[in-house]
Design an enzyme around this catalytic site. Structure first.
Site, PDB file in Angstrom:
ATOM      1  N   GLU A  57       0.804  -1.226   0.000  1.00 17.07           N
ATOM      2  CA  GLU A  57       0.000   0.000   0.000  1.00 17.07           C
ATOM      3  C   GLU A  57       0.840   1.281   0.000  1.00 17.07           C
ATOM      4  O   GLU A  57       0.328   2.353   0.308  1.00 17.07           O
ATOM      5  CB  GLU A  57      -0.964   0.045   1.214  1.00 17.07           C
ATOM      6  CG  GLU A  57      -1.756  -1.228   1.471  1.00 17.07           C
ATOM      7  CD  GLU A  57      -2.705  -1.572   0.350  1.00 17.07           C
ATOM      8  OE1 GLU A  57      -3.239  -0.652  -0.288  1.00 17.07           O
ATOM      9  OE2 GLU A  57      -2.906  -2.774   0.092  1.00 17.07           O
ATOM     10  N   THR A  62       1.355   2.280  -8.351  1.00 18.25           N
ATOM     11  CA  THR A  62       0.854   3.498  -9.003  1.00 18.25           C
ATOM     12  C   THR A  62       1.996   4.224  -9.696  1.00 18.25           C
ATOM     13  O   THR A  62       1.844   4.710 -10.821  1.00 18.25           O
ATOM     14  CB  THR A  62       0.167   4.428  -7.972  1.00 18.25           C
ATOM     15  OG1 THR A  62      -0.808   3.669  -7.247  1.00 18.25           O
ATOM     16  CG2 THR A  62      -0.518   5.596  -8.656  1.00 18.25           C
ATOM     17  N   ARG A 199      -6.884  -0.534  -7.551  1.00 21.87           N
ATOM     18  CA  ARG A 199      -5.994  -1.188  -6.571  1.00 21.87           C
ATOM     19  C   ARG A 199      -6.065  -2.700  -6.701  1.00 21.87           C
ATOM     20  O   ARG A 199      -7.117  -3.304  -6.516  1.00 21.87           O
ATOM     21  CB  ARG A 199      -6.400  -0.767  -5.153  1.00 21.87           C
ATOM     22  CG  ARG A 199      -5.505  -1.334  -4.069  1.00 21.87           C
ATOM     23  CD  ARG A 199      -4.122  -0.705  -4.069  1.00 21.87           C
ATOM     24  NE  ARG A 199      -3.172  -1.465  -3.267  1.00 21.87           N
ATOM     25  CZ  ARG A 199      -2.243  -2.253  -3.769  1.00 21.87           C
ATOM     26  NH1 ARG A 199      -2.140  -2.439  -5.067  1.00 21.87           N
ATOM     27  NH2 ARG A 199      -1.393  -2.880  -2.973  1.00 21.87           N
ATOM     28  N   ASP A 227       9.145  -3.913 -10.256  1.00 21.63           N
ATOM     29  CA  ASP A 227       8.195  -3.711  -9.147  1.00 21.63           C
ATOM     30  C   ASP A 227       7.843  -5.075  -8.586  1.00 21.63           C
ATOM     31  O   ASP A 227       7.509  -6.001  -9.332  1.00 21.63           O
ATOM     32  CB  ASP A 227       6.936  -2.999  -9.661  1.00 21.63           C
ATOM     33  CG  ASP A 227       5.881  -2.805  -8.576  1.00 21.63           C
ATOM     34  OD1 ASP A 227       6.251  -2.757  -7.383  1.00 21.63           O
ATOM     35  OD2 ASP A 227       4.680  -2.691  -8.910  1.00 21.63           O
ATOM     36  N   GLN A 231       3.678  -6.791   0.265  1.00 22.02           N
ATOM     37  CA  GLN A 231       3.227  -7.522   1.441  1.00 22.02           C
ATOM     38  C   GLN A 231       4.309  -8.497   1.921  1.00 22.02           C
ATOM     39  O   GLN A 231       5.146  -8.945   1.133  1.00 22.02           O
ATOM     40  CB  GLN A 231       1.935  -8.299   1.125  1.00 22.02           C
ATOM     41  CG  GLN A 231       0.672  -7.541   1.491  1.00 22.02           C
ATOM     42  CD  GLN A 231       0.301  -6.513   0.437  1.00 22.02           C
ATOM     43  OE1 GLN A 231       0.685  -6.662  -0.707  1.00 22.02           O
ATOM     44  NE2 GLN A 231      -0.435  -5.488   0.810  1.00 22.02           N
TER      45      GLN A 231
END
Length: 392
Positions: A57, A62, A199, A227, A231
């Site tokens: 998060e 993005t 998301r 990327d 988590q």
């Protein structure tokens, strides 16, 4: 007998000619393959490897999507359409979190009445919560969008939304709730902004190759950006990417100082980011690797910091507000920035202090700011390359 011998010799010569021609063709193919491998090897040497790291998060994905939009061809219609189920899933997940959250708060809070839905909306809430709990979500229809909007506007849901930091409410909640009618149109095709807000948790490794665009021409540098999922269960996949990295871009969501992890609701997100940054800095393979720290989600931070004191986070417990409005926002930001700077130098061995370390204030959803930031990153890395080559 002589004629047979001559005939056999002729066959042998003919065969040799055929073998020679075949061998020549095979050799030519081999040389071409070797030439291409050599060309690709040379090209690879000029490609700079960037690793995008950070906790879940933090906004890494993005940033990754912005790079595709800014420095590549963007998303074609097929790619945009592929985000429809993701966006609709985000809508259903959001309304489920809010409805279930309102029930939980109504049971546990002293002032529970403000979280109790009106009777006519409870049935809608139960229906939408059930849909939000499925593995496969239906396409968002006008009828379902109307029901979601009705529930969204209920005062109890709005009050619950104000407590979103306790409920794992995604940042895209307001955006998608305010665009329900457009999202439910039968001819709906997601916009670039919709895709940026969408998301979906990154699993595995995705990569993109690009060259940042300057004012008038492309930079001479070519970058390959990786990327990986942020988590905890995804981080074991990071290690094999650590070799040969030019720079680590570490994303820290500075707005999440009052939130807990999706995978561990006892753990503060900012404390997790602190520990993760510390761990990454100490990796032996990053001895000479440049570090670009993106203090991300500043747009959310500047609204939150005036309402929620920074010292609710253990790492920021010594923070003292000094003002109000814009001055307080800047004071809060500089405090957080200084904490990360201190952590960097505490976690960096003396023989590594000369590696490049830069901090950038970012909002991953702001395309102009991301473009400007990557232009600065590009300039920094090019300058470092010139310095290492003895040209500066």
């Amino acid at each position: 007998m002589l004629s047979v011998l001559v005939e056999n010799m002729g066959l042998l010569c003919s065969r040799n000619r055929r073998y020679t021609a075949a061998d020549a063709e095979e050799n030519a193919q081999t040389e071409e393959i070797e030439r291409r491998i050599e060309q690709e090897t040379k090209a690879e040497k000029h490609i700079q490897k960037l690793l995008l790291l950070g906790a879940g998060e933090s906004g890494k994905s993005t940033i990754f999507k912005q790079i595709k939009l800014l420095f590549q061809t963007g998303f074609d219609e097929a790619e945009l359409r592929s985000y429809i189920p993701v966006i609709h899933a985000n809508v259903y997940q959001t309304i489920k979190i809010l409805y279930d959250g309102s029930k939980e708060l109504a049971q546990n809070e002293a002032d529970s009445t403000s979280f109790v839905l009106s009777n006519e909306h409870k049935d809608i809430g139960e229906k939408l919560s059930e849909i939000g709990g499925r593995l496969d979500y239906p396409r968002l229809t006008k009828e379902l969008a109307q029901e979601i909007e009705t529930l969204w506007k209920d005062p109890a849901i709005q009050e619950t939304c104000n407590r979103g930091n306790e409920l794992q409410l995604p940042d895209c909640a307001h955006y998608f709730m305010e665009n329900l009618h457009r999202l439910s149109d039968t001819n709906y095709i997601p916009t670039k902004e919709d895709v940026l807000y969408a998301r979906v948790r990154t699993t595995g490794v995705v990569e993109i190759q690009f060259s940042p665009v300057g004012e008038h021409k492309k930079s001479g540098e070519v970058y390959r950006l990786f990327d990986v999922g942020g988590q905890r269960n995804e981080r074991r996949k990071w290690i094999h990417l650590f070799e040969g990295v030019t720079a680590v871009i570490f994303c820290a969501a500075i707005s999440e100082y009052d939130q807990t992890l999706f995978e561990d609701e006892q753990k503060n997100r900012m404390m997790e980011t602190k520990e993760l940054f510390d761990w990454v800095l100490k990796q032996p393979c990053f001895e000479k690797t440049s570090f670009m720290l993106f203090l991300n989600k500043f747009d959310i931070f500047e609204k939150k910091v005036l309402k929620v004191p920074l010292n609710v986070c253990e790492w920021f417990k010594d923070y003292q507000p000094v003002s109000t409005g814009k001055q307080e926002i800047e004071h809060g930001y500089e405090f957080v920035k200084k904490k990360f700077e201190e952590l960097y130098f505490q976690s960096t061995a003396p023989d590594r202090v000369d590696r490049v370390f830069k901090i950038y204030r970012t909002t991953a959803l702001d395309q102009k700011l991301v473009k400007k930031t990557f232009k600065l990153v590009d300039e920094t890395l090019r300058r470092r390359n010139l310095f290492e080559a003895g040209l500066l």
